[in-house]
Enzyme design. Sequence first.
Site, PDB file in Angstrom:
ATOM      1  N   LYS A 182      87.858 123.197  53.226  1.00 57.69           N
ATOM      2  CA  LYS A 182      88.756 123.128  54.385  1.00 57.69           C
ATOM      3  C   LYS A 182      89.868 122.109  54.155  1.00 57.69           C
ATOM      4  O   LYS A 182      90.994 122.294  54.556  1.00 57.69           O
ATOM      5  CB  LYS A 182      87.966 122.674  55.623  1.00 57.69           C
ATOM      6  CG  LYS A 182      87.279 123.792  56.335  1.00 57.69           C
ATOM      7  CD  LYS A 182      86.966 123.368  57.765  1.00 57.69           C
ATOM      8  CE  LYS A 182      86.455 124.530  58.590  1.00 57.69           C
ATOM      9  NZ  LYS A 182      85.737 125.557  57.862  1.00 57.69           N
ATOM     10  N   ARG A 183      89.502 121.029  53.515  1.00 62.16           N
ATOM     11  CA  ARG A 183      90.415 119.916  53.356  1.00 62.16           C
ATOM     12  C   ARG A 183      91.622 120.268  52.460  1.00 62.16           C
ATOM     13  O   ARG A 183      92.732 119.869  52.699  1.00 62.16           O
ATOM     14  CB  ARG A 183      89.644 118.729  52.775  1.00 62.16           C
ATOM     15  CG  ARG A 183      90.381 117.422  52.719  1.00 62.16           C
ATOM     16  CD  ARG A 183      89.456 116.348  52.155  1.00 62.16           C
ATOM     17  NE  ARG A 183      88.717 116.832  50.981  1.00 62.16           N
ATOM     18  CZ  ARG A 183      89.254 116.984  49.768  1.00 62.16           C
ATOM     19  NH1 ARG A 183      90.499 116.694  49.561  1.00 62.16           N
ATOM     20  NH2 ARG A 183      88.521 117.421  48.765  1.00 62.16           N
TER      21      ARG A 183
END
Length: 486
Positions: free
Chosen positions: A258-259
């Site tokens: 996600k990051r």
Amino acid sequence: MNAKTVKVRFAPSPTGELHVGNIRTALFDWAYARHTGGVFLFRIEDTDTDRVTDEYIQAAIETLKWLGLDWDEGPEVGGENGPYLQSQRLDIYAEYAQKFLDQKDAYYCYCSPDELEAVREAQRKANVAPGYNGHCRDLTQAQIDAYKAQGRSAVVRMRMPDGSTTFTDLIRGDVSFDHNFVPDFVLVRADGSPLYTLAVAVDDILMKVTHVLRGEDLLSSTPRQIRVYQAMGVAPKDYPVFAHLPFVMGTDNAKLSKRNGEASIAWYREMGFLPEAICNYLALLGWSPGDDVENITMKELTQMFTVEKVHSSPARFDMKKLEAINGDKIRALTIDEFLKWSLPFLTKANVIQGSSQEIELVKKALPLIQERIIVLSEVPKMLKFLFVTEFEVDAESVSKITDSGSKEILKRSVKELEGVSQWSHENIEAALRTSLIEELGLKPRIAFTALRIATTGSTISPPLFESMELLGKEACLARISTALAL
Ligand code: GLU
């Protein structure tokens, strides 16, 4: 099917939602099958019953359909080599495990988890390669009886002969594994369930797979699979050809998450990326059509895709490039297609209920935003102003229209707009330009921002005059009055 027909398989283990890496593999498998006029087989590797769920299996099937990666053999479609869920093939794996035991290619291993851990610990201390030490390779009957008497359960382990395995990978060239680093491995757990290495190898042979295109993470499992083929009695000319696709990394070269890029395909779908954009972009991760071409259709992909052009170095995920491609694909849609893709987003966001009048209005408004959006989830935000019954101005925009200058602009606009008899965007624009810009000498950005907020409720909307036309004279005047009262 003649023996030369290419057959490629996509064989996910649905222990979660499919991610970008899985889909890139599926896409290359599919493209290779379509390019060669071969068969695309879809198999579900669900023997890890602790982690695979029906929901994930259904989601995997649905995701492939949504992406347009149609398969010729597999779940729902069937085929002559089914079933295509490994959980429905357990008797086949058991039969092969027994055959390997009978041939002495495999043996029962009675070592307990604690004993195995102790071996690993000793190996760590001695700084030698980790792996099974062969303790149960050649047990005597008396030892076996003693273990059984202790109530120990056994796994089935494959015997790795001395030497090495070499195979030609279509992307990496010749790859060799020294068996000193490929210890005897487990084929069947103590509870009788097969492990991946057994099931995958048996199925690839029985299903007559000719090409295994899959992620690089599985490269090191290849010598074990080849060992299973040997024990099955398959001639080397009948082994599938391997091609290990490069890793997909996040923007910072770390594992995709996600990051640094978001790995879950479900997320891209929710955000409103088109399947064709996802496929187009993923096709560029590790492969390139050449000549700096980046925007291709699925059809072009199947025409151009060859494994020889896949690189061996890791590919880096670039969200900006995906967004740019998605914007291009949205602009290339016909209005009817754009409408079809947008409606679910509008209803889900409760902007419309789906009546034919609403849909007519959406259809008129979509050309106004087609050039402006990157993902479909922007559509509700952009078109909401056309459908709100209780008009409200965005909290962050209120202060921009309550100063005396803005009030002046709005009052003057009301006067001018009341006089527009033929309510078209050309007439609205002409009236406002004459009075606000020419006569009052205002900067267009200032004058029209106030009006945009007063009619659409926000600073972000489709082009102003077209929006006002669609909204209608009465609604525009009513909204400007509401804004004036703030
Ligand atoms: N089922 C394996 C996985 O999802 C992949 C099997 C293969 O491609 O060989 O990791």
